[in-house]
Scaffold this motif. Structure first.
Motif, PDB file in Angstrom:
ATOM      1  N   ILE A 145      -4.652  35.784-101.109  1.00  0.00           N
ATOM      2  CA  ILE A 145      -3.400  35.861-100.349  1.00  0.00           C
ATOM      3  C   ILE A 145      -2.320  35.027-101.026  1.00  0.00           C
ATOM      4  O   ILE A 145      -1.185  35.482-101.219  1.00  0.00           O
ATOM      5  CB  ILE A 145      -3.635  35.397 -98.898  1.00  0.00           C
ATOM      6  CG1 ILE A 145      -4.536  36.394 -98.166  1.00  0.00           C
ATOM      7  CG2 ILE A 145      -2.312  35.247 -98.154  1.00  0.00           C
ATOM      8  CD1 ILE A 145      -5.061  35.886 -96.841  1.00  0.00           C
ATOM      9  N   TRP A 171      -7.286  31.770 -92.448  1.00  0.00           N
ATOM     10  CA  TRP A 171      -7.519  32.992 -93.229  1.00  0.00           C
ATOM     11  C   TRP A 171      -9.012  33.299 -93.352  1.00  0.00           C
ATOM     12  O   TRP A 171      -9.414  34.458 -93.273  1.00  0.00           O
ATOM     13  CB  TRP A 171      -6.893  32.850 -94.615  1.00  0.00           C
ATOM     14  CG  TRP A 171      -5.407  33.041 -94.623  1.00  0.00           C
ATOM     15  CD1 TRP A 171      -4.685  33.880 -93.825  1.00  0.00           C
ATOM     16  CD2 TRP A 171      -4.463  32.388 -95.477  1.00  0.00           C
ATOM     17  NE1 TRP A 171      -3.350  33.788 -94.129  1.00  0.00           N
ATOM     18  CE2 TRP A 171      -3.184  32.893 -95.136  1.00  0.00           C
ATOM     19  CE3 TRP A 171      -4.581  31.449 -96.496  1.00  0.00           C
ATOM     20  CZ2 TRP A 171      -2.024  32.473 -95.782  1.00  0.00           C
ATOM     21  CZ3 TRP A 171      -3.426  31.020 -97.149  1.00  0.00           C
ATOM     22  CH2 TRP A 171      -2.160  31.530 -96.794  1.00  0.00           C
ATOM     23  N   ILE A 182      -5.861  44.703 -96.136  1.00  0.00           N
ATOM     24  CA  ILE A 182      -5.141  43.471 -95.819  1.00  0.00           C
ATOM     25  C   ILE A 182      -5.348  43.117 -94.344  1.00  0.00           C
ATOM     26  O   ILE A 182      -5.881  43.906 -93.551  1.00  0.00           O
ATOM     27  CB  ILE A 182      -3.629  43.628 -96.097  1.00  0.00           C
ATOM     28  CG1 ILE A 182      -3.077  44.848 -95.340  1.00  0.00           C
ATOM     29  CG2 ILE A 182      -3.354  43.758 -97.584  1.00  0.00           C
ATOM     30  CD1 ILE A 182      -1.578  45.019 -95.433  1.00  0.00           C
ATOM     31  N   ASP A 183      -4.889  41.938 -94.000  1.00  0.00           N
ATOM     32  CA  ASP A 183      -4.872  41.503 -92.609  1.00  0.00           C
ATOM     33  C   ASP A 183      -3.940  42.426 -91.816  1.00  0.00           C
ATOM     34  O   ASP A 183      -2.826  42.714 -92.258  1.00  0.00           O
ATOM     35  CB  ASP A 183      -4.365  40.059 -92.561  1.00  0.00           C
ATOM     36  CG  ASP A 183      -4.602  39.377 -91.213  1.00  0.00           C
ATOM     37  OD1 ASP A 183      -4.527  40.050 -90.172  1.00  0.00           O
ATOM     38  OD2 ASP A 183      -4.851  38.161 -91.228  1.00  0.00           O
ATOM     39  N   SER A 199      -0.555  41.155 -91.576  1.00  0.00           N
ATOM     40  CA  SER A 199       0.303  41.359 -92.738  1.00  0.00           C
ATOM     41  C   SER A 199       0.973  42.726 -92.672  1.00  0.00           C
ATOM     42  O   SER A 199       2.145  42.880 -93.045  1.00  0.00           O
ATOM     43  CB  SER A 199      -0.517  41.232 -94.031  1.00  0.00           C
ATOM     44  OG  SER A 199       0.284  41.414 -95.180  1.00  0.00           O
ATOM     45  N   TRP A 216       1.235  34.821 -89.010  1.00  0.00           N
ATOM     46  CA  TRP A 216       2.304  35.820 -88.980  1.00  0.00           C
ATOM     47  C   TRP A 216       3.507  35.375 -89.804  1.00  0.00           C
ATOM     48  O   TRP A 216       4.039  36.144 -90.603  1.00  0.00           O
ATOM     49  CB  TRP A 216       2.717  36.093 -87.530  1.00  0.00           C
ATOM     50  CG  TRP A 216       3.803  37.109 -87.352  1.00  0.00           C
ATOM     51  CD1 TRP A 216       3.952  38.296 -88.018  1.00  0.00           C
ATOM     52  CD2 TRP A 216       4.893  37.026 -86.431  1.00  0.00           C
ATOM     53  NE1 TRP A 216       5.068  38.973 -87.555  1.00  0.00           N
ATOM     54  CE2 TRP A 216       5.669  38.211 -86.582  1.00  0.00           C
ATOM     55  CE3 TRP A 216       5.297  36.084 -85.482  1.00  0.00           C
ATOM     56  CZ2 TRP A 216       6.812  38.462 -85.831  1.00  0.00           C
ATOM     57  CZ3 TRP A 216       6.437  36.344 -84.723  1.00  0.00           C
ATOM     58  CH2 TRP A 216       7.182  37.512 -84.907  1.00  0.00           C
ATOM     59  N   TYR A 247       3.002  35.715 -93.538  1.00  0.00           N
ATOM     60  CA  TYR A 247       3.045  37.110 -93.980  1.00  0.00           C
ATOM     61  C   TYR A 247       4.458  37.674 -93.947  1.00  0.00           C
ATOM     62  O   TYR A 247       4.830  38.494 -94.798  1.00  0.00           O
ATOM     63  CB  TYR A 247       2.112  37.962 -93.123  1.00  0.00           C
ATOM     64  CG  TYR A 247       0.649  37.789 -93.454  1.00  0.00           C
ATOM     65  CD1 TYR A 247       0.194  37.827 -94.772  1.00  0.00           C
ATOM     66  CD2 TYR A 247      -0.305  37.591 -92.451  1.00  0.00           C
ATOM     67  CE1 TYR A 247      -1.145  37.670 -95.086  1.00  0.00           C
ATOM     68  CE2 TYR A 247      -1.652  37.444 -92.755  1.00  0.00           C
ATOM     69  CZ  TYR A 247      -2.060  37.484 -94.068  1.00  0.00           C
ATOM     70  OH  TYR A 247      -3.387  37.339 -94.375  1.00  0.00           O
ATOM     71  N   TYR A 256       6.083  36.435 -97.133  1.00  0.00           N
ATOM     72  CA  TYR A 256       5.538  37.210 -98.258  1.00  0.00           C
ATOM     73  C   TYR A 256       6.133  38.607 -98.299  1.00  0.00           C
ATOM     74  O   TYR A 256       6.576  39.087 -99.359  1.00  0.00           O
ATOM     75  CB  TYR A 256       4.013  37.267 -98.132  1.00  0.00           C
ATOM     76  CG  TYR A 256       3.342  38.315 -98.989  1.00  0.00           C
ATOM     77  CD1 TYR A 256       3.520  38.352-100.372  1.00  0.00           C
ATOM     78  CD2 TYR A 256       2.508  39.274 -98.408  1.00  0.00           C
ATOM     79  CE1 TYR A 256       2.891  39.311-101.150  1.00  0.00           C
ATOM     80  CE2 TYR A 256       1.878  40.241 -99.180  1.00  0.00           C
ATOM     81  CZ  TYR A 256       2.077  40.260-100.544  1.00  0.00           C
ATOM     82  OH  TYR A 256       1.459  41.221-101.309  1.00  0.00           O
ATOM     83  N   ARG A 257       6.195  39.276 -97.160  1.00  0.00           N
ATOM     84  CA  ARG A 257       6.719  40.641 -97.112  1.00  0.00           C
ATOM     85  C   ARG A 257       8.214  40.684 -97.441  1.00  0.00           C
ATOM     86  O   ARG A 257       8.700  41.634 -98.068  1.00  0.00           O
ATOM     87  CB  ARG A 257       6.451  41.262 -95.749  1.00  0.00           C
ATOM     88  CG  ARG A 257       4.973  41.517 -95.457  1.00  0.00           C
ATOM     89  CD  ARG A 257       4.329  42.312 -96.555  1.00  0.00           C
ATOM     90  NE  ARG A 257       3.028  42.834 -96.195  1.00  0.00           N
ATOM     91  CZ  ARG A 257       2.301  43.617 -96.969  1.00  0.00           C
ATOM     92  NH1 ARG A 257       2.760  43.959 -98.164  1.00  0.00           N
ATOM     93  NH2 ARG A 257       1.126  44.063 -96.585  1.00  0.00           N
TER      94      ARG A 257
END
Length: 512
Positions: free
Chosen positions: A157, A198, A241-242, A245, A283, A286, A289-290
């Protein structure tokens, strides 16, 4: 890049249809649009995250795209068709040497994309509720990754996020270097903080075969419902993925477009159907990251037309790394059935960026029921004293998860018993966060009318009918003096000033 093939295909389709054919280009594909169909041709590119360099590879990934996207949008995806002939004189289908492949889809108007609905302020928020419900169901049905697969491991991750940062640095914009360095530091620090979370999610079945690219340009309105399409086919690690995510890609895109209210509404609807409150801890990571992924992708793609604004995803990522000043705080609702608690709570969570936990939903979850299932019709008694105790234990656990993640929390229940209220006041004290009571009121006539209408409609999770309301009139524990000092009282006979309620909640936070 040599565009001979795609231009020749475009001309061939124009001759066949007798109409203009539009060409849309991304950093990894070309899409030819006739009046009724779309033909997606993968570019012969090799990038750090994919390899479409050979005809065989492009065929494989076309077939994967069809297989994977039919999970989400079966009505849109038709088939994979061969491209035959030569690069200068190609045709789709027929006999001859196969030189490439296309994914064939039904065409939809660009105006139906969620991105355009959002930008043009044509999005009905209720559409997001239905989409969140369907997405939660898709996540539940998706295949789980085993921990030994390596998907969803803490190291993978963090590496995925730092790889995106490296790609952003490689785009050569020196003005962003300080921002990227700060984000790199935050990501590595969070990698240590979230490591055990994680691992727990990896071992607990939260890593599944998801969509992987769930931003607003990959969701479309079809037949009155929002439908995701164009999922990740080229790299298993980007779709195994999670589930959090996957969700975060859409919520952060809504936030980048300036619609935090819709992001929290979407989260609320998804949570009601998934119950994944522990996922709140990861959350925010992620979402950051997104946002970085979107910043990278927009940098790789064609430049937008002059005058077309794009969201500043890098600024959005930076904003999310900073905790809001008010931080975590806890509110419980209070009021008889039909007093408007859930309606006000929904508006407030959108305005304040809060997480809601609904007793009507969590009570049913304990019995394996969907929010709109009717327990009486199934012969279940989910309102016994024991069931109520278990429900409030569940509410406390969900609220605890959200508070641990640093979010404002609204626990949406009647809270007619003083002991129940005191229990959550103690939870707030445990976390040293402000405690507030949202006291919703309406006249008895209004309460009876609303409850009767809600019961007849059958579109709400609550099963409290008129008989329950009449009993509530008799045994409720009124707020005590110290509770009234913590309460925000609202009459729901008229329109509630949500901005004022949110401001009062924030003021309570600032003063404690």
């Amino acid at each position: 890049m040599d565009t001979t093939l795609v231009n020749a295909l475009r001309e061939q389709l124009q001759r066949e249809t007798g109409q203009p054919v539009a060409l849309v280009e991304t950093h990894i594909s070309w899409v030819l649009l006739t009046r009724t169909q779309a033909f997606k041709l993968k570019k012969p590119v090799s990038l750090p995250f994919l390899d479409f360099g050979s005809v065989e590879a492009r065929k494989h990934f076309c077939e994967e795209e069809l297989r994977l996207n039919r999970r989400f949008a079966p009505s849109l995806y038709i088939d994979v068709a061969p491209v035959c002939g030569t690069r200068e004189s190609p045709r789709i289908g027929g006999a001859g040497t196969v030189i490439d492949h296309v994914v064939r889809m039904l065409r939809f108007p660009d105006s139906s994309l969620l991105r355009n609905l959002l930008v043009e302020d044509r999005l009905q928020p209720a559409l997001l509720d239905g989409f969140a419900q369907r997405l939660a169901a898709l996540h539940v049905a998706a295949e789980q990754a085993t921990p030994v697969s390596g998907f969803g491991s803490p190291d993978s991750i963090v590496r995925a996020a730092t790889d995106v940062l490296a790609a952003l640095r490689a785009q050569g914009d020196d003005s962003r270097l300080a921002t990227l360095a700060a984000l790199d530091t935050w990501i590595r620090e969070q990698g240590q903080v979230l490591r055990m979370a994680w691992i727990a999610r990896q071992q607990g079945g939260s890593i599944r075969e998801c969509h992987g690219d769930l931003h607003t340009a990959n969701v479309v309105l079809v037949d009155g419902a929002l439908m995701p399409f164009d999922c990740i086919e080229f790299d298993p690690a980007l779709r195994w993925i999670d589930v959090m995510s996957d969700l975060a890609f859409l919520t952060v895109d809504l936030k980048a477009h300036g619609r935090d209210d819709l992001a929290f509404r979407f989260l609320d609807a998804w949570m009601q159907h998934s119950g994944d409150y522990p996922g709140l801890q990861v959350w925010r990571f992620y979402e950051v990251y997104r946002a970085l992924v979107r910043a990278m992708a927009t940098g790789l793609g064609p430049r937008p037309p002059d005058g077309e604004a794009r969201p500043d995803y890098l600024a959005c990522a930076t904003r999310l790394t900073t905790q809001p000043e008010e931080g975590a705080r806890l509110m419980i609702t209070h009021g008889l059935s039909g007093s408007g608690k859930s309606s006000v709570a929904l508006q407030l969570l959108c305005a304040a960026g809060a997480v809601r936990v609904r007793s009507d939903v969590e009570r049913k979850r304990l019995y394996g029921l969907d929010p709109l299932a009717r327990s009486v019709a199934l012969g279940l008694d989910i309102y016994s004293a024991q069931a109520t105790r278990q429900t409030f234990e569940r509410l406390r656990a969900c609220a605890r998860d959200a508070l641990l993640a640093g979010y404002p929390v609204i626990v949406d229940a009647a809270f007619l018993r003083g002991a129940e209220r005191r229990s959550f006041e103690a939870l707030a004290a445990e976390f040293r966060v402000p405690f507030t009571i949202l006291d919703c009121r309406a006249t008895p006539a209004t309460l009876r009318r609303r409850v009767a209408e809600r019961d007849a409609a059958g579109t709400d999770a609550s099963e409290a009918g008129l008989a329950v309301l009449e009993r509530q009139f008799e045994w409720q524990d009124p707020l005590e003096a110290d509770e009234r000092a913590l309460a925000i009282e609202v009459s729901t006979e008229d329109t509630v000033d949500i901005a004022l309620v949110a401001a009062r909640w924030r003021a309570a936070t600032a003063s404690r």
